[in-house]
Design a protein around this motif. Structure first.
Motif, PDB file in Angstrom:
ATOM      1  N   ALA A   3     -91.525  -7.590  23.727  1.00 24.56           N
ATOM      2  CA  ALA A   3     -92.793  -6.855  23.786  1.00 24.56           C
ATOM      3  C   ALA A   3     -93.388  -6.747  22.383  1.00 24.56           C
ATOM      4  O   ALA A   3     -92.658  -6.552  21.420  1.00 24.56           O
ATOM      5  CB  ALA A   3     -92.573  -5.468  24.366  1.00 24.56           C
ATOM      6  N   ALA A  11     -89.528  -7.138  29.328  1.00 23.86           N
ATOM      7  CA  ALA A  11     -90.941  -7.430  29.063  1.00 23.86           C
ATOM      8  C   ALA A  11     -91.229  -8.846  29.545  1.00 23.86           C
ATOM      9  O   ALA A  11     -90.500  -9.788  29.210  1.00 23.86           O
ATOM     10  CB  ALA A  11     -91.243  -7.304  27.573  1.00 23.86           C
ATOM     11  N   PRO A  13     -94.701 -11.583  31.114  1.00 25.20           N
ATOM     12  CA  PRO A  13     -96.133 -11.686  31.412  1.00 25.20           C
ATOM     13  C   PRO A  13     -96.414 -11.003  32.761  1.00 25.20           C
ATOM     14  O   PRO A  13     -95.653 -11.173  33.724  1.00 25.20           O
ATOM     15  CB  PRO A  13     -96.380 -13.195  31.494  1.00 25.20           C
ATOM     16  N   ILE A  42     -98.872  -8.060  29.190  1.00 23.74           N
ATOM     17  CA  ILE A  42     -97.417  -7.949  29.269  1.00 23.74           C
ATOM     18  C   ILE A  42     -97.030  -6.768  30.157  1.00 23.74           C
ATOM     19  O   ILE A  42     -97.553  -5.665  30.000  1.00 23.74           O
ATOM     20  CB  ILE A  42     -96.799  -7.741  27.860  1.00 23.74           C
TER      21      ILE A  42
END
Length: 184
Positions: A3, A11, A13, A42
């Motif tokens: 991230a 984390a 997309p 994100i």
């Protein structure tokens, strides 16, 4: 994936996590276009019990407070009509509902929408409302300080999970109007 802000174990997309988002948010991510690539939206998995800002930053670190923004739904009333709008302000600020919002909406009176209205109209969970995926035709009032923040932590449409988005991306959302002093 790491991230861009915070220390989150998970984390990814947002486009890889559509099943974790509410339908309106997933639809908006799926249809994303503009100068900010969709891969820069994100998704980070978080505990829904600490979704509220104060509890969240206590758990994940106070530095996130300066990189977070809250989206609230307001109702502007004039005559018999009501205009609903989203307002995105830094987490440290309160929305200037009776000043900036009321004047911008041309309303005689403005107030925060009820929880039932906010949830029912957005299709999102209370405490997780996000500017990404708000209903078509709604104004989205964005504090200029949010736009100037490199990466911003916002709700994901649910209490579980957050989105981390470049601040400049908010200028490209449908109905977005950037205003100085929206948050006080």
């Amino acid at each position: 994936m790491h991230a861009p802000i915070g220390a989150f174990d998970d984390a990814r997309p947002a486009s890889d996590c559509l099943d974790l988002l509410t339908a309106p948010v997933a639809d908006a991510v799926r249809a994303w276009s503009g100068a900010v690539p969709a891969e820069q939206l994100i998704y980070v998995d978080t505990d829904p019990r600490i979704a509220d800002t104060a509890a969240f930053v206590e758990h994940h670190g106070q530095e996130l407070l300066d990189q977070s923004a809250n989206c609230v739904v307001v109702a502007g009333k004039r005559g018999g009509g009501i205009t609903l709008a989203g307002c995105l302000v830094p987490s440290r600020a309160r929305v200037d509902v009776n000043g900036v919002v009321r004047r911008h909406l041309g309303a005689r009176k403005a107030s925060f929408a009820s929880m039932d209205t906010a949830v029912g109209e957005t299709g999102m969970e209370y405490g997780g409302i996000t500017p990404i995926g708000l209903p078509a035709g709604w104004p989205l009032l964005v504090d200029s300080l949010v736009v100037d923040t490199p990466w911003v932590l916002i709700g994901s449409g649910r209490r579980r999970g957050k989105l981390i988005v470049p601040g400049k991306a908010f200028t490209e959302l449908p109905g977005a109007v950037v205003l100085d002093g929206l948050g006080v």
